[in-house]
Write a protein that holds these residues in place. Structure first.
Motif, PDB file in Angstrom:
ATOM      1  N   SER A   1      -9.584   9.539  -2.282  1.00 31.65           N
ATOM      2  CA  SER A   1     -10.029  10.928  -2.321  1.00 31.65           C
ATOM      3  C   SER A   1      -9.253  11.756  -1.317  1.00 31.65           C
ATOM      4  N   GLU A   2      -8.957  12.998  -1.702  1.00 35.56           N
ATOM      5  CA  GLU A   2      -8.308  13.916  -0.777  1.00 35.56           C
ATOM      6  C   GLU A   2      -9.308  14.444   0.256  1.00 35.56           C
TER       7      GLU A   2
ATOM      8  N   SER B   1     -10.609   7.723   1.822  1.00 36.20           N
ATOM      9  CA  SER B   1      -9.873   8.984   1.878  1.00 36.20           C
ATOM     10  C   SER B   1      -8.362   8.712   1.940  1.00 36.20           C
ATOM     11  N   HIS B   2      -7.590   9.704   1.519  1.00 31.67           N
ATOM     12  CA  HIS B   2      -6.129   9.559   1.510  1.00 31.67           C
ATOM     13  C   HIS B   2      -5.605   9.350   2.925  1.00 31.67           C
TER      14      HIS B   2
END
Length: 423
Positions: A140-141, A156-157
């Motif tokens: 996820s960004e 997260s990224h």
């Protein structure tokens, strides 16, 4: 729903507390995480199911009763309490059990809504994320803590590009592979049924901790990894709502580091916990009350061997012409019912005692009664009241044997039944 009564509720809560105590004091610090996981899930199943089981363990006490005319056994007097007063247990079953069920239903409905809410939130994260096929994880960004929801893991990224991310991914994939979310859902359902239990939150906490210990052990392969430890220390846990998701940084970091340092396994506590659990299950599932088996004595005396004096004094159990009440057995039982009306013992009311009292007595040659005693009683004042009823209600016609009036013994059953018209 006869199985669900206040006694069942109490037993379920007691079992839950004791079994959770066994885990807390014997297994919590053990590194046999798979055993602990199974034991924790069994706590809920045992607590809710074992009180439903009633295995009779018979002691076999035999009470010999004299002959009872089978035609009269169907005419047991039903003594009704006219005060409309229910026993304490009856009141609890009538009013509190339905209320208890209503709360369970409300909690389960709330639980369902919370799952739907979490699922929607996770779905939004999933739709905006990209699936990393190399690591089998959603990236996820958004800045989110690594977590797992059922079979899907999320990171997260920025975390993916961080040193040690492969350890985090392995940790989360362990949660997904082992279906840890299902454990939490089942445990929350258990807690809906045991909502009065003060230790229900501790139960969920133990399950969540054990899940993390399992995932940590998979990543470190039982050896403390400095990079992994550093990640645990630097990450913080964001908690929100029902914890069906498995977050990377939960539970207590210090507890997890301590468990990763433990390398020695002990089977002793597992054996002790298993033995205590088996004994506990036996206590709650087996009925160890000694059963009283009522049998009829068979008259086997050779009458030809009796002297005339012995024949006159003998108390017969079976005679050619049975003794009977002067106005018939039904009128006799009606009179007993009239005598007992409104006299249900207060102690029996308080304890909720019901059942049949067998009163044994001797019919003398003149029709009077003697040796009136309860051959098999139910206690709580019912036995004494039944004796008084038999003493107060009329004489009998004596029985006859070989054409002569003789003494004979009889047993009559008197049934005591609470007035449960509100049940």
């Amino acid at each position: 729903m006869n199985w669900l009564n206040f006694n069942y509720i109490i037993q379920a809560h007691i079992l839950f507390i004791v079994l959770l105590g066994i885990y807390h004091f014997l297994l919590k610090k053990e590194t046999s995480f798979n055993f602990n996981r199974k034991y924790l899930m069994l706590i809920g199943f045992i607590s809710l199911l074992i009180p439903l089981i009633n295995i009779p363990v018979i002691g076999g006490t035999i009470i010999n009763l004299p002959y009872v005319d089978p035609s009269q056994l169907g005419n047991e007097t039903a003594v009704e309490a006219n005060s409309n007063e229910l026993s304490i247990w009856s009141i609890l079953n009538v009013y509190l059990v339905p209320a208890y069920l209503s709360v369970i239903g409300l909690l389960m409905l709330t639980f369902l809504f919370r799952i739907i809410k979490i699922r929607r939130k996770v779905s939004r994260i999933k739709q905006a994320a990209q699936f990393n096929y190399l690591n089998s994880i959603y990236v996820s960004e958004q800045e989110i803590e690594p977590f797992t929801f059922f079979k899907d893991s999320y990171i997260s990224h920025s975390m993916l590009n961080r040193d040690g991310s492969e350890l985090i991914i392995n940790h989360e994939r362990t949660h997904a592979k082992e279906n840890h979310s299902i454990d939490i859902i089942i445990a929350e359902l258990f807690n809906c049924f045991l909502f009065l239990n003060p230790f229900k939150k501790i139960y969920i906490k133990h399950i969540s901790e054990n899940h993390e210990y399992l995932a940590d052990a998979t990543v470190t392969q039982k050896k403390l990894n400095e990079r992994y430890t550093s990640l645990l220390i630097n990450l913080t846990l964001k908690r929100e709502g029902l914890q069906i998701v498995s977050f990377f940084a939960k539970p207590s970091i210090l507890n997890r580091i301590d468990m990763m340092k433990r390398t020695k396994k002990s089977r002793i506590n597992q054996v002790v916990a298993s033995v205590f659990t088996i004994l506990l299950v036996s206590m709650f599932s087996c009925d160890f009350q000694e059963e009283e088996i009522v049998i009829q004595e068979v008259q086997n005396t050779n009458l030809k061997e009796l002297s005339s004096e012995d024949f006159k004094n003998k108390v017969f159990q079976i005679v050619e012409i049975q003794a009977e009440p002067k106005n018939g057995i039904q009128d006799y039982y009606d009179n007993i019912g009239d005598f007992l009306e409104g006299k249900y013992p207060q102690q029996a009311k308080r304890m909720g005692v019901e059942g049949v009292v067998f009163i044994q007595f001797v019919i003398e040659k003149d029709g009077s009664l003697s040796n009136i005693t309860p051959a098999k009683g139910i206690g709580a004042g019912c036995d004494e009241l039944a004796v008084k009823a038999v003493e107060s209600v009329g004489n009998w016609r004596a029985g006859m044997q070989n054409g002569e009036v003789v003494r004979s013994q009889r047993v009559i059953p008197i049934r005591f039944k609470l007035d449960n018209e509100f049940l």
